[in-house]
Design a protein around this motif. Structure first.
Motif, PDB file in Angstrom:
ATOM      1  N   GLY A 106       2.061  12.952  32.770  1.00  0.00           N
ATOM      2  CA  GLY A 106       1.567  12.426  31.509  1.00  0.00           C
ATOM      3  C   GLY A 106       2.254  13.031  30.306  1.00  0.00           C
ATOM      4  N   THR A 107       2.260  12.262  29.210  1.00  0.00           N
ATOM      5  CA  THR A 107       2.857  12.698  27.951  1.00  0.00           C
ATOM      6  C   THR A 107       1.920  12.353  26.807  1.00  0.00           C
ATOM      7  OG1 THR A 107       5.075  12.293  28.831  1.00  0.00           O
ATOM      8  CG2 THR A 107       4.876  12.496  26.450  1.00  0.00           C
ATOM      9  N   TYR A 108       1.686  13.332  25.936  1.00  0.00           N
ATOM     10  CA  TYR A 108       0.895  13.143  24.719  1.00  0.00           C
ATOM     11  C   TYR A 108       1.856  13.216  23.534  1.00  0.00           C
ATOM     12  CZ  TYR A 108      -2.317  14.131  20.918  1.00  0.00           C
ATOM     13  OH  TYR A 108      -2.993  14.090  19.735  1.00  0.00           O
ATOM     14  N   THR A 109       1.748  12.263  22.603  1.00  0.00           N
ATOM     15  CA  THR A 109       2.680  12.183  21.480  1.00  0.00           C
ATOM     16  C   THR A 109       1.925  12.084  20.163  1.00  0.00           C
ATOM     17  OG1 THR A 109       4.254  10.982  22.862  1.00  0.00           O
ATOM     18  CG2 THR A 109       4.601  10.872  20.497  1.00  0.00           C
ATOM     19  N   GLU A 110       2.413  12.805  19.144  1.00  0.00           N
ATOM     20  CA  GLU A 110       1.979  12.648  17.758  1.00  0.00           C
ATOM     21  C   GLU A 110       3.222  12.374  16.934  1.00  0.00           C
ATOM     22  OE1 GLU A 110      -0.124  16.100  16.414  1.00  0.00           O
ATOM     23  OE2 GLU A 110      -2.046  15.196  16.918  1.00  0.00           O
ATOM     24  N   ALA A 111       3.169  11.347  16.085  1.00  0.00           N
ATOM     25  CA  ALA A 111       4.338  10.979  15.284  1.00  0.00           C
ATOM     26  C   ALA A 111       3.922  10.712  13.846  1.00  0.00           C
ATOM     27  CB  ALA A 111       5.009   9.742  15.875  1.00  0.00           C
ATOM     28  N   TYR A 112       4.819  11.020  12.928  1.00  0.00           N
ATOM     29  CA  TYR A 112       4.602  10.826  11.496  1.00  0.00           C
ATOM     30  C   TYR A 112       5.803  10.084  10.937  1.00  0.00           C
ATOM     31  CZ  TYR A 112       1.450  14.716  12.408  1.00  0.00           C
ATOM     32  OH  TYR A 112       0.483  15.525  12.936  1.00  0.00           O
ATOM     33  N   SER A 113       5.599   9.347   9.852  1.00  0.00           N
ATOM     34  CA  SER A 113       6.736   8.690   9.205  1.00  0.00           C
ATOM     35  C   SER A 113       6.477   8.523   7.713  1.00  0.00           C
ATOM     36  CB  SER A 113       7.029   7.333   9.841  1.00  0.00           C
ATOM     37  OG  SER A 113       6.032   6.398   9.523  1.00  0.00           O
ATOM     38  N   LEU A 114       7.552   8.513   6.954  1.00  0.00           N
ATOM     39  CA  LEU A 114       7.544   8.186   5.528  1.00  0.00           C
ATOM     40  C   LEU A 114       8.463   6.990   5.349  1.00  0.00           C
ATOM     41  CD1 LEU A 114       7.914  11.741   3.969  1.00  0.00           C
ATOM     42  CD2 LEU A 114       5.846  10.348   4.115  1.00  0.00           C
ATOM     43  N   ARG A 115       8.098   6.074   4.446  1.00  0.00           N
ATOM     44  CA  ARG A 115       8.875   4.842   4.306  1.00  0.00           C
ATOM     45  C   ARG A 115       8.891   4.369   2.860  1.00  0.00           C
ATOM     46  NH1 ARG A 115      11.159   0.771   6.965  1.00  0.00           N
ATOM     47  NH2 ARG A 115      10.813  -1.382   6.342  1.00  0.00           N
ATOM     48  N   LEU A 116      10.063   3.913   2.429  1.00  0.00           N
ATOM     49  CA  LEU A 116      10.253   3.205   1.168  1.00  0.00           C
ATOM     50  C   LEU A 116      10.832   1.848   1.545  1.00  0.00           C
ATOM     51  CD1 LEU A 116      10.431   3.072  -1.951  1.00  0.00           C
ATOM     52  CD2 LEU A 116      12.736   4.007  -1.722  1.00  0.00           C
ATOM     53  N   ALA A 117      10.194   0.759   1.107  1.00  0.00           N
ATOM     54  CA  ALA A 117      10.612  -0.572   1.538  1.00  0.00           C
ATOM     55  C   ALA A 117      10.520  -1.583   0.408  1.00  0.00           C
ATOM     56  CB  ALA A 117       9.750  -1.051   2.703  1.00  0.00           C
ATOM     57  N   VAL A 118      11.367  -2.611   0.494  1.00  0.00           N
ATOM     58  CA  VAL A 118      11.323  -3.768  -0.401  1.00  0.00           C
ATOM     59  C   VAL A 118      11.129  -5.000   0.472  1.00  0.00           C
ATOM     60  CG1 VAL A 118      12.558  -5.163  -2.077  1.00  0.00           C
ATOM     61  CG2 VAL A 118      12.801  -2.676  -2.110  1.00  0.00           C
ATOM     62  N   ASP A 119      10.054  -5.741   0.210  1.00  0.00           N
ATOM     63  CA  ASP A 119       9.730  -6.936   0.985  1.00  0.00           C
ATOM     64  C   ASP A 119       9.542  -8.123   0.039  1.00  0.00           C
ATOM     65  OD1 ASP A 119       9.675  -5.372   3.261  1.00  0.00           O
ATOM     66  OD2 ASP A 119       7.502  -5.160   3.271  1.00  0.00           O
ATOM     67  N   PRO A 120      10.513  -9.031  -0.038  1.00  0.00           N
ATOM     68  CA  PRO A 120      10.314 -10.232  -0.853  1.00  0.00           C
ATOM     69  C   PRO A 120       9.454 -11.251  -0.107  1.00  0.00           C
ATOM     70  CG  PRO A 120      12.471 -10.283   0.147  1.00  0.00           C
ATOM     71  CD  PRO A 120      11.843  -8.968   0.527  1.00  0.00           C
ATOM     72  N   GLY A 121       8.846 -12.149  -0.866  1.00  0.00           N
ATOM     73  CA  GLY A 121       8.000 -13.142  -0.226  1.00  0.00           C
ATOM     74  C   GLY A 121       7.751 -14.358  -1.092  1.00  0.00           C
ATOM     75  N   LEU A 122       6.969 -15.259  -0.540  1.00  0.00           N
ATOM     76  CA  LEU A 122       6.591 -16.511  -1.194  1.00  0.00           C
ATOM     77  C   LEU A 122       5.079 -16.629  -1.102  1.00  0.00           C
ATOM     78  CD1 LEU A 122       7.713 -19.197  -2.407  1.00  0.00           C
ATOM     79  CD2 LEU A 122       7.577 -20.114  -0.097  1.00  0.00           C
ATOM     80  N   ILE A 123       4.454 -17.034  -2.212  1.00  0.00           N
ATOM     81  CA  ILE A 123       3.005 -17.205  -2.238  1.00  0.00           C
ATOM     82  C   ILE A 123       2.689 -18.621  -2.713  1.00  0.00           C
ATOM     83  CG2 ILE A 123       2.822 -16.214  -4.564  1.00  0.00           C
ATOM     84  CD1 ILE A 123       0.103 -15.061  -3.673  1.00  0.00           C
ATOM     85  N   VAL A 124       1.730 -19.259  -2.035  1.00  0.00           N
ATOM     86  CA  VAL A 124       1.284 -20.610  -2.380  1.00  0.00           C
ATOM     87  C   VAL A 124      -0.234 -20.567  -2.498  1.00  0.00           C
ATOM     88  CG1 VAL A 124       1.165 -23.018  -1.653  1.00  0.00           C
ATOM     89  CG2 VAL A 124       3.217 -21.679  -1.154  1.00  0.00           C
ATOM     90  N   PHE A 125      -0.743 -20.907  -3.684  1.00  0.00           N
ATOM     91  CA  PHE A 125      -2.184 -20.947  -3.904  1.00  0.00           C
ATOM     92  C   PHE A 125      -2.735 -22.265  -3.405  1.00  0.00           C
ATOM     93  CE2 PHE A 125      -1.196 -17.456  -6.641  1.00  0.00           C
ATOM     94  CZ  PHE A 125      -2.337 -16.665  -6.609  1.00  0.00           C
TER      95      PHE A 125
END
Length: 181
Positions: A106-125
């Motif tokens: 067996g294996t036990y894992t703990e992981a951490y991450s930091l992220r900077l992201a740009v996500d473009p999108g489209l919105i329709v009301f």
């Protein structure tokens, strides 16, 4: 393949419009997955492989601060493009074991991450307050580190940094949003 499993994901977010076409907010997410593999067999010519009694479960918590800028199409208040700038991190914990041999591994894992992201999108009301959103991950900078304990004896750790700039259709998100005021 004889297996059982699930994936659950919840991604609520709260945005506040600080002025026309600009909003700030918080995006939270929780992901949980489980796989219980009773047996699997792969036979490809001279290559044979099998696995029995494997189990894996993990969960991840994430929090991101979000800055969103809208670009409306003409004078329409129904359709707009937007770009999200997200900064945040996550914590993931999981365990995996194999009881198919003479001993349980067996294996036990703990992981951490930091992220900077740009996500473009489209919105329709669809109505004055209900909207459908679609976004695609385009740019991201990540730093990840993790630690593992294998069979409660051996330990290991890893860290990695990455940056990507491309349209990733596999990271496309579709959601339904309700605007209160």
């Amino acid at each position: 393949i004889n297996s059982n499993g699930f994936n659950i994901s919840a991604n609520p977010y709260l945005m506040y419009a600080v002025k026309d076409n600009i909003s700030l907010g918080l995006k939270l997410s929780y992901d949980r997955s489980m796989l219980d593999l009773a047996s699997a067999e792969l036979n490809a010519g001279q290559f044979e492989m099998d696995a029995t009694d494997c189990y894996q479960i993990q969960h991840k918590y994430s929090a991101f601060g979000v800055f969103r800028a809208y670009i409306p199409f003409g004078n329409s208040k129904r359709v707009a493009m937007y770009a999200d700038l997200q900064l945040g991190g996550s914590y993931k914990q999981g365990k995996a074991f194999n009881a198919g041999g003479d001993q349980v591994l067996g294996t036990y894992t703990e992981a951490y991450s930091l992220r900077l992201a740009v996500d473009p999108g489209l919105i329709v009301f669809l109505t004055d307050r209900l909207a459908v959103e679609m976004n695609v991950g385009v740019f991201g900078v990540d730093y990840r580190w993790s630690g593992q304990v294998h069979n409660q004896v051996q330990t290991g750790s890893t860290d990695a940094a990455s940056a990507g700039f491309m349209i990733n259709l596999l990271s496309m998100g579709v959601g339904l949003s309700y605007y209160f005021l």
